[in-house]
Motif scaffolding. Structure first.
Motif, PDB file in Angstrom:
ATOM      1  N   PHE A  79      -0.118   3.673  -0.622  1.00 54.28           N
ATOM      2  CA  PHE A  79      -0.661   3.514  -1.967  1.00 54.28           C
ATOM      3  C   PHE A  79      -0.066   4.542  -2.923  1.00 54.28           C
ATOM      4  CE2 PHE A  79      -4.580   2.042   0.468  1.00 54.28           C
ATOM      5  CZ  PHE A  79      -4.310   0.696   0.270  1.00 54.28           C
ATOM      6  N   ASP A  80      -0.023   4.182  -4.179  1.00 56.53           N
ATOM      7  CA  ASP A  80       0.465   5.107  -5.204  1.00 56.53           C
ATOM      8  C   ASP A  80      -0.730   5.782  -5.887  1.00 56.53           C
ATOM      9  OD1 ASP A  80       2.102   6.497  -6.893  1.00 56.53           O
ATOM     10  OD2 ASP A  80       2.281   4.859  -8.351  1.00 56.53           O
ATOM     11  N   PHE A  81      -1.487   6.549  -5.078  1.00 58.81           N
ATOM     12  CA  PHE A  81      -2.675   7.199  -5.604  1.00 58.81           C
ATOM     13  C   PHE A  81      -2.401   8.622  -6.080  1.00 58.81           C
ATOM     14  CE2 PHE A  81      -5.372   4.314  -2.785  1.00 58.81           C
ATOM     15  CZ  PHE A  81      -5.783   3.545  -3.859  1.00 58.81           C
ATOM     16  N   SER A  82      -1.252   9.160  -5.715  1.00 64.47           N
ATOM     17  CA  SER A  82      -0.912  10.541  -6.067  1.00 64.47           C
ATOM     18  C   SER A  82      -2.001  11.514  -5.621  1.00 64.47           C
ATOM     19  CB  SER A  82      -0.691  10.672  -7.591  1.00 64.47           C
ATOM     20  OG  SER A  82       0.371   9.841  -8.005  1.00 64.47           O
ATOM     21  N   ILE A  83      -2.487  11.320  -4.405  1.00 68.22           N
ATOM     22  CA  ILE A  83      -3.490  12.242  -3.858  1.00 68.22           C
ATOM     23  C   ILE A  83      -2.843  13.074  -2.764  1.00 68.22           C
ATOM     24  CG2 ILE A  83      -5.460  10.768  -4.416  1.00 68.22           C
ATOM     25  CD1 ILE A  83      -5.519   9.819  -1.566  1.00 68.22           C
ATOM     26  N   ASP A  84      -3.361  14.245  -2.582  1.00 72.32           N
ATOM     27  CA  ASP A  84      -2.829  15.199  -1.605  1.00 72.32           C
ATOM     28  C   ASP A  84      -3.603  15.017  -0.288  1.00 72.32           C
ATOM     29  OD1 ASP A  84      -1.938  17.320  -0.123  1.00 72.32           O
ATOM     30  OD2 ASP A  84      -2.095  18.786  -1.754  1.00 72.32           O
ATOM     31  N   VAL A  85      -3.096  14.161   0.583  1.00 75.97           N
ATOM     32  CA  VAL A  85      -3.791  13.865   1.835  1.00 75.97           C
ATOM     33  C   VAL A  85      -3.952  15.112   2.703  1.00 75.97           C
ATOM     34  CG1 VAL A  85      -3.710  12.547   3.997  1.00 75.97           C
ATOM     35  CG2 VAL A  85      -3.160  11.430   1.824  1.00 75.97           C
ATOM     36  N   GLY A 131     -12.530   1.066   0.681  1.00 74.35           N
ATOM     37  CA  GLY A 131     -12.726   0.658   2.074  1.00 74.35           C
ATOM     38  C   GLY A 131     -12.131  -0.709   2.364  1.00 74.35           C
ATOM     39  N   LEU A 132     -12.262  -1.634   1.417  1.00 79.01           N
ATOM     40  CA  LEU A 132     -11.701  -2.969   1.592  1.00 79.01           C
ATOM     41  C   LEU A 132     -10.181  -2.919   1.615  1.00 79.01           C
ATOM     42  CD1 LEU A 132     -13.963  -5.016  -0.881  1.00 79.01           C
ATOM     43  CD2 LEU A 132     -14.377  -4.448   1.519  1.00 79.01           C
ATOM     44  N   LYS A 133      -9.605  -2.075   0.768  1.00 81.12           N
ATOM     45  CA  LYS A 133      -8.140  -1.965   0.703  1.00 81.12           C
ATOM     46  C   LYS A 133      -7.584  -1.340   1.986  1.00 81.12           C
ATOM     47  CE  LYS A 133      -8.085  -1.586  -4.363  1.00 81.12           C
ATOM     48  NZ  LYS A 133      -9.526  -1.840  -4.587  1.00 81.12           N
ATOM     49  N   GLU A 176     -13.590  10.179  -3.747  1.00 83.52           N
ATOM     50  CA  GLU A 176     -13.577  11.091  -4.897  1.00 83.52           C
ATOM     51  C   GLU A 176     -12.184  11.162  -5.525  1.00 83.52           C
ATOM     52  OE1 GLU A 176     -15.000  14.944  -3.829  1.00 83.52           O
ATOM     53  OE2 GLU A 176     -16.886  14.197  -2.986  1.00 83.52           O
ATOM     54  N   ALA A 177     -11.165  11.222  -4.676  1.00 86.91           N
ATOM     55  CA  ALA A 177      -9.792  11.390  -5.183  1.00 86.91           C
ATOM     56  C   ALA A 177      -9.273  10.125  -5.866  1.00 86.91           C
ATOM     57  CB  ALA A 177      -8.865  11.774  -4.032  1.00 86.91           C
ATOM     58  N   THR A 178      -9.685   8.961  -5.386  1.00 87.89           N
ATOM     59  CA  THR A 178      -9.175   7.701  -5.949  1.00 87.89           C
ATOM     60  C   THR A 178     -10.084   7.130  -7.023  1.00 87.89           C
ATOM     61  OG1 THR A 178     -10.307   6.367  -4.260  1.00 87.89           O
ATOM     62  CG2 THR A 178      -8.056   7.121  -3.758  1.00 87.89           C
ATOM     63  N   ILE A 228     -13.461  10.560   4.444  1.00 88.98           N
ATOM     64  CA  ILE A 228     -13.602   9.293   3.725  1.00 88.98           C
ATOM     65  C   ILE A 228     -14.220   9.518   2.352  1.00 88.98           C
ATOM     66  CG2 ILE A 228     -14.735   7.031   3.749  1.00 88.98           C
ATOM     67  CD1 ILE A 228     -12.453   7.247   5.734  1.00 88.98           C
ATOM     68  N   GLU A 229     -15.246  10.392   2.276  1.00 92.30           N
ATOM     69  CA  GLU A 229     -15.877  10.694   0.988  1.00 92.30           C
ATOM     70  C   GLU A 229     -14.875  11.309   0.019  1.00 92.30           C
ATOM     71  OE1 GLU A 229     -20.524  11.649   2.103  1.00 92.30           O
ATOM     72  OE2 GLU A 229     -19.026  13.205   2.478  1.00 92.30           O
ATOM     73  N   LEU A 230     -14.016  12.186   0.546  1.00 91.97           N
ATOM     74  CA  LEU A 230     -13.007  12.824  -0.310  1.00 91.97           C
ATOM     75  C   LEU A 230     -11.981  11.809  -0.817  1.00 91.97           C
ATOM     76  CD1 LEU A 230     -12.495  16.112   1.741  1.00 91.97           C
ATOM     77  CD2 LEU A 230     -13.506  15.927  -0.553  1.00 91.97           C
ATOM     78  N   ILE A 231     -11.674  10.806  -0.010  1.00 88.11           N
ATOM     79  CA  ILE A 231     -10.757   9.741  -0.456  1.00 88.11           C
ATOM     80  C   ILE A 231     -11.361   9.011  -1.656  1.00 88.11           C
ATOM     81  CG2 ILE A 231      -9.724   7.523   0.170  1.00 88.11           C
ATOM     82  CD1 ILE A 231      -9.494   8.572   3.040  1.00 88.11           C
TER      83      ILE A 231
END
Length: 341
Positions: free
Chosen positions: A22-28, A71-73, A63-65, A58-61
Motif C-alpha cells: 500500500f502507498d500509506f507512507s507509514i513507518d512499519v 481490516g478488509l483491505k 491510527e496511522a492510516t 493492529i490499532e497502530l495501523i
C-alpha cells in the motif's frame, strides 16, 4: 493468562508484507517498535507473538492510516501461508463443512485469543468465533474477512454468506458501504460473537481443490506444531503421540504417558481438567485418520485397521460405526453419492 496468549508469527508476517504493497507512507518498523514487537520475529514464521502486542500493532495501523476498513483491505490480500500448515489443509478440504471443522480443530495454531465452533442449525452451518480477550474491532475484521476470502478462493469467487454477525459497533456510512460490498449479505453489528452463516447447498458441495493427501500431511504438521508451541495444553501433545504410535498398535494411556515423560495419574488429571478422557482423544484421532484413509481409496479396510492399531478389520468396523453411525462401506457409498451429485 492474557500474557501467555499468542498469535502465530506467519500471520504478522503476511500483514507486514501486505502493508508494504500500500502507498500509506507509514513507518512499519516504528509501529512494530511501539507495539513492542521484535522485528527479528518477521524472519521466523514458526515463532509466536504476544496477543496483546499483536492487537496493539493492529490499532497502530488504524491510527496511522485513518482507515476504519483497513481490516478488509488486509484480508483481500491474505494468503494460505498466513495460517501456517492449517492454511494449506483448509485449501485442500473436501467441503466447506470440513473446512470449518478443521478451523475448530486447529485454531489454537493461529491464535490463543479466541475459540471457534461450527455447528449445523436450521439448515445452516454457523461458524462462530468466541473471543477470550479484548480484541480491537479491526483485528476481528481482518480475521472474519480472511475466512470469507479463503472460502471464496476454495469454493467460488462470487460466494455470499447467508448472514454475518460482528461484535464491532456499526461503522460510519462510508465504511458501512464498504463492509456491505465486501460481505455481500446482511450484517448484524454489536453481536456477542463473530459469526458466518453458510447455507446447506454450499457447505455440502465437494470443493474443486479437495486433496486428502495434502490435508493429512498438513494436519500432521499442524498437530506437531501445536504440540511443540502449546505446552500449556496437553491434548495436542497427546494427539501427536497417538498418531506416531498407532501403526505399532500399542497405544494406551500408559504408553502415551511414557512418551510424554509423565505419570498415568498426572495425564489423567490433566485430561480431566480439560473435560475429556484418554479414550475420547484416542477415538477422535482414529476417526479423523480413518476418514482420511477411506477417502483416498488407496488402502484396504484391512490395511486401515492395522494402521489405526486394531487387531482385525471387524474391530475397526465396529468402532467406526460407533463413532460415525455408519460402517466403513456405508461411509464410502455416501461419499460416492456426494461425488456424483
Amino acid at each position: 493468562m492474557s500474557e501467555t496468549r499468542s498469535v502465530i508469527a506467519s500471520w504478522l508476517i503476511q500483514i507486514v508484507a501486505i502493508l508494504d504493497e500500500f502507498d500509506f507512507s507509514i513507518d512499519v518498523p516504528d509501529l512494530l517498535r511501539r507495539a513492542e514487537v521484535d522485528p527479528d520475529i518477521l524472519q521466523d514464521p514458526n515463532a509466536r507473538v504476544r496477543s496483546r502486542r499483536f492487537s496493539r500493532f493492529i490499532e497502530l495501523i488504524v491510527e496511522a492510516t485513518g482507515d476504519e476498513t483497513i481490516g478488509l483491505k488486509l484480508a483481500e490480500r491474505n494468503t494460505p501461508g498466513s495460517m501456517h500448515a492449517l492454511g494449506y489443509s483448509l485449501f485442500s478440504s473436501r467441503t466447506l463443512e470440513t473446512f470449518f471443522h478443521r478451523f475448530d480443530r486447529f485454531f489454537r495454531l493461529i491464535s490463543h485469543s479466541a475459540e471457534t465452533r461450527s455447528e449445523i442449525r436450521k439448515g445452516c452451518l454457523i461458524h462462530s468465533i468466541e473471543l477470550k480477550e479484548d480484541v480491537p474491532p479491526v483485528r476481528q475484521d481482518v480475521f472474519l474477512a480472511t475466512v470469507l476470502r479463503f472460502v471464496r478462493m476454495v469454493y467460488r469467487a462470487d460466494y455470499s454468506p447467508v448472514l454475518v454477525r460482528m461484535r464491532r459497533p456499526k461503522p460510519g456510512k462510508v465504511a458501512m458501504d464498504e463492509f456491505d460490498a465486501f460481505f455481500c449479505c446482511p450484517i448484524e453489528y454489536g453481536h456477542d460473537s463473530l459469526e458466518l452463516h453458510v447455507a446447506e447447498k454450499d457447505y455440502t458441495r465437494v470443493l474443486r481443490g479437495a486433496n486428502s493427501d495434502i490435508v493429512r500431511r498438513n494436519d500432521q504438521i499442524a498437530m506437531e506444531y501445536i504440540a511443540r508451541f502449546d505446552e500449556q495444553q496437553i491434548i495436542p501433545r497427546i494427539r501427536a503421540a497417538i498418531v506416531e504410535m498407532l501403526p505399532d498398535g500399542a497405544v494406551s494411556l500408559e504408553s502415551v504417558s511414557r512418551e510424554l515423560n509423565t505419570s498415568n495419574r498426572s495425564l489423567q488429571r490433566q485430561l480431566q481438567d480439560e473435560g475429556t478422557t484418554f479414550n475420547t482423544v484416542l477415538d477422535d484421532v482414529r476417526q479423523h485418520l480413518a476418514i482420511g484413509y477411506l477417502r483416498t481409496g488407496r488402502r484396504s479396510i484391512k490395511e486401515i485397521s492395522y494402521l489405526l492399531g486394531y487387531k482385525d478389520p471387524s474391530n475397526f468396523s465396529r468402532a467406526f460405526r460407533r463413532l460415525t453411525g455408519q460402517s466403513p462401506q456405508e461411509f464410502l457409498e455416501n461419499e460416492r453419492q456426494l461425488d456424483d451429485s
